[in-house]
Design an enzyme around this catalytic site. Structure first.
Site, PDB file in Angstrom:
ATOM      1  CB  CYS A 152     -16.146  19.117  -1.767  1.00 44.61           C
ATOM      2  SG  CYS A 152     -15.966  19.486  -0.030  1.00 44.61           S
ATOM      3  N   PRO A 153     -16.040  16.013  -0.442  1.00 44.43           N
ATOM      4  CG  PRO A 153     -16.023  14.762   1.585  1.00 44.43           C
ATOM      5  CD  PRO A 153     -16.894  15.126   0.379  1.00 44.43           C
TER       6      PRO A 153
END
Length: 107
Positions: free
Chosen positions: A36-37
């Site tokens: 993430c992201p």
């Protein structure tokens, strides 16, 4: 071999996951191994490069992608057709373009 996160077109697969029967193709974004992201950013990048109606299939191993993709699709008004666990990754099938809004019955 395609590097992770590199969008590629697989003309042998239709948006439902079976053999392609038309000129339409599904774009596959391989974000396996990315945290993430990055999976959602790679998805956004691929969606921006495709015409409306194109299906984009995101492959991700990051557990956070499940909530991140759902939130991204909801905020952008996109259509999430399928979420499927496939061995060691999850596949998300998103269609480029906005979800048709329901009519409120106004004039």
């Amino acid at each position: 071999m395609t590097p992770p996160g590199d969008p590629t077109v697989d003309p042998t697969v239709d948006p439902i996951g079976g053999p392609a029967e038309s000129a339409d193709a599904t774009v596959t974004v391989d974000a396996r191994g990315l945290r993430c992201p990055l999976p959602v950013l790679r998805l956004a990048q691929a969606l921006a490069q495709q015409p409306p109606g194109t299906a984009v299939r995101l492959l991700a191993t990051d557990p956070a992608a499940r909530t991140d993709v759902a939130a991204f699709v909801r905020m952008r008004g996109l259509l999430l057709l399928d979420v499927r666990v496939e061995c060691e990754h999850t596949a998300y099938l998103v269609v480029v373009g906005q979800v048709p809004r329901k009519s409120t019955g106004g004039a």
